[in-house]
Design an enzyme around this catalytic site. Structure first.
Site, PDB file in Angstrom:
ATOM      1  N   CYS A   1      -2.444  -0.702   7.400  1.00 56.39           N
ATOM      2  CA  CYS A   1      -1.211   0.450   7.185  1.00 56.39           C
ATOM      3  C   CYS A   1      -1.131   1.204   8.774  1.00 56.39           C
ATOM      4  CB  CYS A   1      -2.055   1.026   6.261  1.00 56.39           C
ATOM      5  SG  CYS A   1      -1.593   0.048   4.177  1.00 56.39           S
TER       6      CYS A   1
ATOM      7  N   GLU B   1       1.130   3.371   1.689  1.00 58.67           N
ATOM      8  CA  GLU B   1       1.205   4.539   3.621  1.00 58.67           C
ATOM      9  C   GLU B   1       2.390   3.402   3.585  1.00 58.67           C
ATOM     10  OE1 GLU B   1      -3.384   4.056   3.209  1.00 58.67           O
ATOM     11  OE2 GLU B   1      -1.835   2.961   2.364  1.00 58.67           O
TER      12      GLU B   1
ATOM     13  N   CYS C   1      -6.573   1.568   5.766  1.00 58.92           N
ATOM     14  CA  CYS C   1      -6.815  -0.090   5.861  1.00 58.92           C
ATOM     15  C   CYS C   1      -5.950  -0.271   7.687  1.00 58.92           C
ATOM     16  CB  CYS C   1      -6.491  -1.320   4.791  1.00 58.92           C
ATOM     17  SG  CYS C   1      -4.648  -1.264   5.303  1.00 58.92           S
TER      18      CYS C   1
ATOM     19  N   HIS D   1       0.848  -1.368  -0.336  1.00 54.77           N
ATOM     20  CA  HIS D   1       0.106   0.426  -0.300  1.00 54.77           C
ATOM     21  C   HIS D   1       1.071   1.715  -0.062  1.00 54.77           C
ATOM     22  CE1 HIS D   1      -4.298  -1.695   1.937  1.00 54.77           C
ATOM     23  NE2 HIS D   1      -3.933  -2.681   0.428  1.00 54.77           N
TER      24      HIS D   1
END
EC number: 3.5.4.12
Length: 178
Positions: A113, A86, A110, A84
């Site tokens: 993250c 992040e 999410c 992801h």
């Protein structure tokens, strides 16, 4: 006597718009055909210390690994493999420490993250979209953020579009006389 105006422009990007725009521009690097997410980490001096977007891990071919969202076998989807935005922003940081920083991100993080954000010491998350608000992952992320004291808020843009015009650098500024 006439002078060239030395008044500053009024239509410059303010810091929040700039940082969210950097996150969105970073997202354009993603090869994911369904979801392009970018993140931008900023310190207390308004300096960018990390940028990331969603993509496959370094050294893993994004031509070989799957990009689909659904399949009979989860291993045939992107989910076990993709990193992801992040995560990539934290890993790509150009500073030894992101403790106390803010993260601008296109999509609310999410739960996985959220754990990374908390462990990295990031204290604020500013997100554009929360389209998965009712998912278990987003609910868990909010719970974790609240428990860890990480503030989060929706970004409210002052304008809906920012245009990048590569030709603008070649135009000459008009010389206004006072």
């Amino acid at each position: 006597m006439s002078e060239v105006s030395c008044k500053k422009r009024d239509d410059y990007l303010e810091w929040p718009e700039y940082f969210m725009a950097v996150a969105f521009l970073s997202a354009q690097r993603s090869k994911d055909p369904n979801s392009q997410v970018g993140a931008c980490i900023v310190n207390s001096e308004n300096k960018i210390v990390g940028i990331g977007y969603n993509g496959m891990p370094n050294g893993c071919s994004d031509d070989v690994l799957p990009w689909r969202r659904t399949a009979e076998n989860k291993l045939d989807t992107k989910y076990p493999y993709v990193c992801h935005a992040e995560l990539n922003a934290i890993m790509n940081k150009n500073s030894t420490d992101v403790k106390g920083c803010s993260m601008y991100v296109a999509l609310f993080p999410c739960n996985e993250c959220a754990k990374l954000i908390i462990q990295a010491g990031i204290k604020e998350v500013i997100f554009m979209s929360d389209k998965y608000h009712d998912s278990d992952e987003a609910t868990a992320a909010r719970l974790l953020f609240n428990m860890a004291g990480v503030t989060f808020r929706k970004f409210i843009p002052k304008c809906s579009k920012i245009v990048i015009d590569f030709d603008s650098i070649n135009s000459r500024p008009s010389q206004k006389l006072q």
